[in-house]
Scaffold this active site. Structure first.
Site, short mmCIF file in Angstrom:
data_model
loop_
_atom_site.label_atom_id
_atom_site.label_comp_id
_atom_site.label_asym_id
_atom_site.label_seq_id
_atom_site.Cartn_x
_atom_site.Cartn_y
_atom_site.Cartn_z
N ARG A 1 38.28 36.52 46.09
CA ARG A 1 39.33 36.59 47.10
C ARG A 1 39.01 37.67 48.11
O ARG A 1 38.33 38.66 47.82
CB ARG A 1 40.70 36.85 46.47
CG ARG A 1 40.86 38.17 45.70
CD ARG A 1 41.32 39.31 46.58
NE ARG A 1 41.78 40.46 45.79
CZ ARG A 1 41.74 41.71 46.19
NH1 ARG A 1 41.23 42.02 47.37
NH2 ARG A 1 42.19 42.69 45.44
N GLU B 1 50.86 41.02 50.01
CA GLU B 1 50.45 42.40 50.27
C GLU B 1 49.64 42.51 51.56
O GLU B 1 49.68 43.54 52.24
CB GLU B 1 49.64 42.96 49.09
CG GLU B 1 49.25 44.41 49.27
CD GLU B 1 48.58 45.01 48.05
OE1 GLU B 1 47.79 45.94 48.22
OE2 GLU B 1 48.86 44.56 46.91
N ARG C 1 45.75 36.40 52.07
CA ARG C 1 44.86 36.52 50.92
C ARG C 1 44.20 35.15 50.76
O ARG C 1 44.88 34.16 50.47
CB ARG C 1 45.62 36.89 49.64
CG ARG C 1 45.99 38.37 49.54
CD ARG C 1 44.80 39.17 49.05
NE ARG C 1 45.05 40.61 49.09
CZ ARG C 1 45.45 41.34 48.05
NH1 ARG C 1 45.69 40.75 46.89
NH2 ARG C 1 45.59 42.64 48.17
N CYS D 1 46.27 48.27 52.27
CA CYS D 1 45.90 49.34 51.34
C CYS D 1 44.49 49.82 51.64
O CYS D 1 43.56 49.00 51.68
CB CYS D 1 45.98 48.85 49.89
SG CYS D 1 45.62 50.16 48.69
N THR E 1 42.36 51.14 49.87
CA THR E 1 41.39 50.87 48.80
C THR E 1 40.71 49.53 48.99
O THR E 1 39.67 49.26 48.39
CB THR E 1 42.07 50.90 47.41
OG1 THR E 1 43.02 49.83 47.32
CG2 THR E 1 42.79 52.22 47.17
N ARG F 1 37.20 40.79 46.15
CA ARG F 1 37.09 40.95 44.70
C ARG F 1 36.52 39.66 44.14
O ARG F 1 37.14 38.60 44.20
CB ARG F 1 38.45 41.25 44.07
CG ARG F 1 38.35 41.54 42.57
CD ARG F 1 39.69 42.01 41.99
NE ARG F 1 39.49 42.46 40.62
CZ ARG F 1 39.54 41.66 39.54
NH1 ARG F 1 39.80 40.37 39.69
NH2 ARG F 1 39.34 42.14 38.33
N ARG G 1 38.28 44.47 33.22
CA ARG G 1 39.72 44.47 32.95
C ARG G 1 39.99 43.50 31.82
O ARG G 1 39.18 42.63 31.53
CB ARG G 1 40.53 43.96 34.15
CG ARG G 1 40.55 44.81 35.39
CD ARG G 1 41.42 44.11 36.44
NE ARG G 1 41.45 44.80 37.71
CZ ARG G 1 42.05 44.34 38.80
NH1 ARG G 1 42.65 43.17 38.75
NH2 ARG G 1 42.05 45.02 39.93
N GLU H 1 45.32 43.94 36.07
CA GLU H 1 45.00 45.35 36.21
C GLU H 1 45.70 46.22 35.18
O GLU H 1 45.16 47.19 34.69
CB GLU H 1 45.39 45.80 37.63
CG GLU H 1 44.83 47.15 37.99
CD GLU H 1 44.96 47.42 39.48
OE1 GLU H 1 44.43 48.45 39.91
OE2 GLU H 1 45.57 46.63 40.20
#
Length: 411
Positions: free
Chosen positions: A168, A267, A271, A319, A321, A328, A358, A363
């Site tokens: 993604r 978010e 996405r 974000c 990060t 990802r 993970r 997460e």
């Protein structure tokens, strides 16, 4: 107020202290004064839920509860004084909104979001050093994007027990706010662009768009069963401002084969997700690249805008990060040998391979059995091709080592 969750002594003490506080404030009002000013914080309704931080300028230096967060480290009193009066042009976003989660909660690692592309520029004295520390990049670094599928060497080996793979990315359209700051009109505008964009997809990507507003129960249940539906109620996203006007302007697209998805206004504005069962990572990456290209071309045709692509930080996300590729790439893989050998040593080995392990519950969902979600660790400082290659090579390496452990441990 409470009955359950506190002892009798705690409840009586709360009542005594609260009544004394109210009387002091009442006397201040009678004397013509004002009640003591509270530091800026996200309001908590009586239901125990949370609300988005309001846009505020020139307020007092906030009490940042996440004292060990990157936000606390870089939002010093001096920096606050320099930036507290700024409102961004695109969405009217302010610094107190950016650090809302670090102010409201005590468990944040990063603790800051951007409300629009302007935020990264207007609040650069905070964002620049924070991003450099988190991603391990220099102040002079430049990001390079590369989505040329032909550069990928090899694939996940056929004998590797991979259940599924998923890649993604996030994308943001220039001129529209990011989820924490986006206006209601801008959010609806993004959705309208995507409704038009998906109409021009080729056959392998063609499918249906499902708006969250007015979604019927049959469609909703199917999306839940497919694990495609995103929902409201995350306290971090709420306080950060990402769940305002829920569910308006939000929705989900997927193709007929359910191997290509787009989340609209979660978010991030977009996405974009490619996935399938098995270990054909290269094929999943190719579908993703084609889908991103189709969305970008359609948006450009409809409104003349491109995706937000920063020379320094790559593709812009809410974000920090996720800056850079925002990508990802992950697989679900069985690693029984590593599990029996040592889960802690598996984590250390993944770190060496620039991977992130993970549990398959996500997460914060923990680990069960010997199936792991293995993904690329980095987002910024590497191209998309480099990160997919690292994941392919790393997963093949982990499986070879797993087989050796199985032999040594007589499994």
């Amino acid at each position: 107020k409470h009955r359950l969750g506190y002892s009798e002594i705690e409840l009586v003490q709360k009542m005594i202290d609260g009544v004394n506080t109210l009387w002091k404030e009442d006397q201040a009002f009678m004397a013509g004064g004002a009640a003591p000013a509270a530091p800026a914080a996200a309001a908590k309704p009586a239901t125990g839920g949370y609300k988005a931080m309001e846009a505020q300028t020139n307020g007092p230096f906030p009490n940042i509860q996440s004292t060990h967060s990157l936000a606390a480290k870089y939002v010093t009193k001096d920096i606050w004084e320099k930036l507290k009066g700024i409102k961004t042009k695109t969405s009217g976003f302010t610094l107190i909104q950016a650090i809302a989660c670090a102010v409201e909660f005590d468990n944040q690692h990063c603790g800051i979001y951007a409300g629009d592309w302007d935020s990264y520029k207007d609040f650069a004295p905070v964002f620049d050093p924070l991003i450099q520390e988190y991603h391990g990049i220099s102040a002079s670094s430049k990001h390079s994007s590369d989505m040329e599928v032909s550069k990928i060497r090899g694939n996940i080996a056929e004998d590797v027990p991979v259940h599924s793979c998923r890649i993604r990315v996030g994308r943001s359209i220039d001129g529209f706010g990011l989820s924490p700051g986006i206006t209601k009109e801008q959010r609806v505008g993004v959705e309208k662009l995507m409704v038009e964009a998906v109409k021009s997809f080729p056959k392998d990507l063609a499918g249906s768009y499902y708006p969250l507003t007015g979604m019927n129960e049959t469609v909703r249940q199917q999306l839940v069963d497919d694990h495609f539906l995103f929902v409201s109620g995350d306290r971090n996203l709420t306080v950060a401002g990402m769940e305002r006007d829920w569910p308006e302007g939000r929705g989900i697209f997927h193709n007929e084969k359910k191997t290509f998805l787009i989340w609209v206004n979660e978010e991030d504005q977009l996405r974009i997700i490619s996935m399938e069962n098995g270990g054909n990572v290269k094929g999943v990456f190719e579908r993703l690249c084609n889908g991103i290209k189709m969305v970008g071309e359609s948006v450009k045709k409809e409104c003349g805008k491109d995706f937000c692509l920063d020379k320094k930080y790559g593709y812009v996300h809410s974000c920090p990060t996720n800056l850079g590729t925002g990508m990802r790439a992950s697989v679900h893989i069985d690693l029984p040998g590593w599990t029996k050998h040592s889960v802690d040593k598996l984590k250390a080995r993944c770190e060496e391979l620039h991977l992130q392990p993970r549990g398959t519950r996500g997460e914060s969902g923990g680990q069960t059995g010997h199936t792991y979600d293995i993904s690329n660790k980095h987002r910024l400082g590497y191209s998309e091709v480099q990160l997919v290659q690292k994941m392919i090579d790393g997963v093949n390496t982990l499986w070879k080592e797993d087989q050796e452990f199985q032999k040594k441990l007589n499994m």
